[in-house]
Scaffold this motif. Sequence first.
Motif, PDB file in Angstrom:
ATOM      1  N   LEU A  28      53.762  48.177  76.905  1.00 44.48           N
ATOM      2  CA  LEU A  28      53.610  46.806  76.426  1.00 44.48           C
ATOM      3  C   LEU A  28      54.578  45.833  77.106  1.00 44.48           C
ATOM      4  O   LEU A  28      55.785  46.065  77.153  1.00 44.48           O
ATOM      5  CB  LEU A  28      53.833  46.740  74.909  1.00 44.48           C
ATOM      6  CG  LEU A  28      53.718  45.346  74.285  1.00 44.48           C
ATOM      7  CD1 LEU A  28      52.314  44.785  74.456  1.00 44.48           C
ATOM      8  CD2 LEU A  28      54.114  45.368  72.819  1.00 44.48           C
ATOM      9  N   GLU A  81      55.062  41.628  76.806  1.00 42.78           N
ATOM     10  CA  GLU A  81      54.616  40.369  76.217  1.00 42.78           C
ATOM     11  C   GLU A  81      54.777  39.249  77.250  1.00 42.78           C
ATOM     12  O   GLU A  81      55.891  38.975  77.707  1.00 42.78           O
ATOM     13  CB  GLU A  81      55.418  40.051  74.962  1.00 42.78           C
ATOM     14  CG  GLU A  81      55.158  41.015  73.820  1.00 42.78           C
ATOM     15  CD  GLU A  81      55.985  40.708  72.591  1.00 42.78           C
ATOM     16  OE1 GLU A  81      55.420  40.640  71.492  1.00 42.78           O
ATOM     17  OE2 GLU A  81      57.218  40.531  72.736  1.00 42.78           O
ATOM     18  N   LEU A 136      50.932  49.001  83.182  1.00 40.84           N
ATOM     19  CA  LEU A 136      51.435  48.292  82.004  1.00 40.84           C
ATOM     20  C   LEU A 136      50.300  47.582  81.272  1.00 40.84           C
ATOM     21  O   LEU A 136      49.208  47.380  81.818  1.00 40.84           O
ATOM     22  CB  LEU A 136      52.496  47.275  82.425  1.00 40.84           C
ATOM     23  CG  LEU A 136      53.771  47.882  83.019  1.00 40.84           C
ATOM     24  CD1 LEU A 136      54.602  46.827  83.735  1.00 40.84           C
ATOM     25  CD2 LEU A 136      54.598  48.561  81.933  1.00 40.84           C
ATOM     26  N   TYR A 137      50.580  47.197  80.017  1.00 41.87           N
ATOM     27  CA  TYR A 137      49.623  46.420  79.243  1.00 41.87           C
ATOM     28  C   TYR A 137      50.213  45.046  78.973  1.00 41.87           C
ATOM     29  O   TYR A 137      51.063  44.883  78.096  1.00 41.87           O
ATOM     30  CB  TYR A 137      49.283  47.095  77.912  1.00 41.87           C
ATOM     31  CG  TYR A 137      48.344  46.254  77.067  1.00 41.87           C
ATOM     32  CD1 TYR A 137      46.981  46.228  77.344  1.00 41.87           C
ATOM     33  CD2 TYR A 137      48.821  45.474  76.022  1.00 41.87           C
ATOM     34  CE1 TYR A 137      46.119  45.447  76.600  1.00 41.87           C
ATOM     35  CE2 TYR A 137      47.967  44.682  75.271  1.00 41.87           C
ATOM     36  CZ  TYR A 137      46.619  44.676  75.566  1.00 41.87           C
ATOM     37  OH  TYR A 137      45.765  43.896  74.827  1.00 41.87           O
ATOM     38  N   LEU A 165      50.342  41.787  77.242  1.00 36.95           N
ATOM     39  CA  LEU A 165      49.812  41.094  76.073  1.00 36.95           C
ATOM     40  C   LEU A 165      50.047  39.603  76.283  1.00 36.95           C
ATOM     41  O   LEU A 165      51.186  39.125  76.254  1.00 36.95           O
ATOM     42  CB  LEU A 165      50.517  41.571  74.800  1.00 36.95           C
ATOM     43  CG  LEU A 165      50.120  40.882  73.496  1.00 36.95           C
ATOM     44  CD1 LEU A 165      48.639  41.067  73.208  1.00 36.95           C
ATOM     45  CD2 LEU A 165      50.962  41.407  72.346  1.00 36.95           C
ATOM     46  N   ALA A 211      56.001  41.146  68.910  1.00 38.35           N
ATOM     47  CA  ALA A 211      56.438  42.463  68.448  1.00 38.35           C
ATOM     48  C   ALA A 211      57.819  42.431  67.804  1.00 38.35           C
ATOM     49  O   ALA A 211      58.055  43.095  66.783  1.00 38.35           O
ATOM     50  CB  ALA A 211      56.416  43.452  69.612  1.00 38.35           C
ATOM     51  N   GLY A 242      47.822  50.948  65.371  1.00 32.08           N
ATOM     52  CA  GLY A 242      48.327  49.635  65.029  1.00 32.08           C
ATOM     53  C   GLY A 242      48.300  49.360  63.534  1.00 32.08           C
ATOM     54  O   GLY A 242      48.172  50.268  62.711  1.00 32.08           O
ATOM     55  N   ALA A 257      47.268  54.045  73.747  1.00 33.44           N
ATOM     56  CA  ALA A 257      48.008  54.095  75.006  1.00 33.44           C
ATOM     57  C   ALA A 257      47.437  55.141  75.949  1.00 33.44           C
ATOM     58  O   ALA A 257      47.560  55.020  77.169  1.00 33.44           O
ATOM     59  CB  ALA A 257      49.487  54.384  74.734  1.00 33.44           C
TER      60      ALA A 257
END
Length: 490
Positions: A146, A148, A172-173, A175, A186, A227, A311
């Motif tokens: 994650l 951000e 990577l993710y 957001l 987060a 989540g 993930a």
Amino acid sequence: MSKVAAIIGGGVIGGGWAARFLLNGWDVRVFDPDPQAERKIGEVLANARHALPGLSDVALPEEGRLSFHGSIAEAVEGAAWIQESVPERLDLKHKTFAEIQAACGADAFIGSSTSGFKPSELQEGATNPGQIFVAHPFNPVYLLPLIEIVATPETPTERLEELRALLVGLGLYPLMVRKEIDAHIADRFLEAVWREALWLVKDGVATTEEIDNAIRYGFGIRWAQMGLFETYRVAGGEAGMKHFMAQFGPALKWPWTKLMDVPEFTDELVDLIAGQSDEQSGAYSIRQLERIRDDNLVAMMRALKAQDWGAGALLNAHDATLRAGTDLDGRAVDGLAPGAVVTLRRAVPPDWADYNGHMNEARYLDAFCAATDRFMELVGCDSDYIAAGMSYFTAETHIRHLGEVHLGQKIEVRTQMLLGEGKKLHLYHEMRAGEDLVATGEHFLLHVDLSTRRPCDPGPEVVTGLALVAAAQSDLTWPEGAGRAIRRPG
């Protein structure tokens, strides 16, 4: 775009960023005035080299080149991505950004690891405000996906798409946070849990260890794969989220938490929490705890890979990206080089190692099974073919263990087709670690109609694929060691 990243600030977060870029094939240039920075980053990299390859079922690119520099200007020269990870002081960040922008390219991305400041605050006084944005990671950066991303209207939409694609290419993710807000998304949740935990310890309701146990043995596992909202959606049963909210909504009016009321950080409270924490974890050094944490994270995320969920789905997508355009991609009809075909290339992950520190014997079979699956895909027996009702079933397997393979070592499997006619498929795999032949796997398979579960001839696309492999391998001799347990066709 050049694959060069500059890391400004080489602490735990900066070191994690350096590892994420470096192990994905980027050159990394570091500036940190701390005389111990090189040692500290070296220790983070040692853990990353141990852990990150274990998440992937494809070998990572060749590691980039790491260099340390005496100034920000020198570090950012030629960098496509610049990550600021200096301490959380706005004046220091402004000074750092000014030095970065005075020396970097106009098209370089400048991300900040800040956990609290908004991008509009970071951009104050900048010569090119839209170049600066929040790229807030989670520790360890080299494992947790994650990031951000928080920007302002100063950053063009097309630039946001470019940086998103760049981060996805690192596994990577990103957001993309819709609106800037203090502490982003987060950390606001983490802060809420942290506040409540402080009160529970202060009021003698629970110790630090009991609170950690409540998380890791309960809702933490659920959150890790589903989540918050999806977890509660499931809790609502067949009636769904509306039922859950109707049932538990009234509890929001009850005085269960003290989220807006923070206990004073007195010396007594700090000593109480620090003492309990030391008693809980003091048997391990920080480096040992990091290694334990990394191995646990790799094991959990690899389990999610098998389910292609959360993930794990992200990691599977990154593996597909790593395979694309390599000799582990494509089909026989696209053309084959003469000789045995590469069917596996990967590092040995932590969960493949045994008590002796080398690859468990069962994992040799895992590796050869993956190689067989890749060979099937190569000749046209892919997921679509199997979904249409036909596949290969393994009838016999023989493995020879010829040498040790250690945790983290990169292995490669090359496959020779000994027979590919009618219903029969006879494969011979050679596994190498570097130049050393460490194992062979011989497999005899039968083509099967899945509706009857009985052998049948393969479809025309597979017949074509097998013929192409046979032609590419026509000059190969019968391999030494083959035929000892599975009869040689003749």
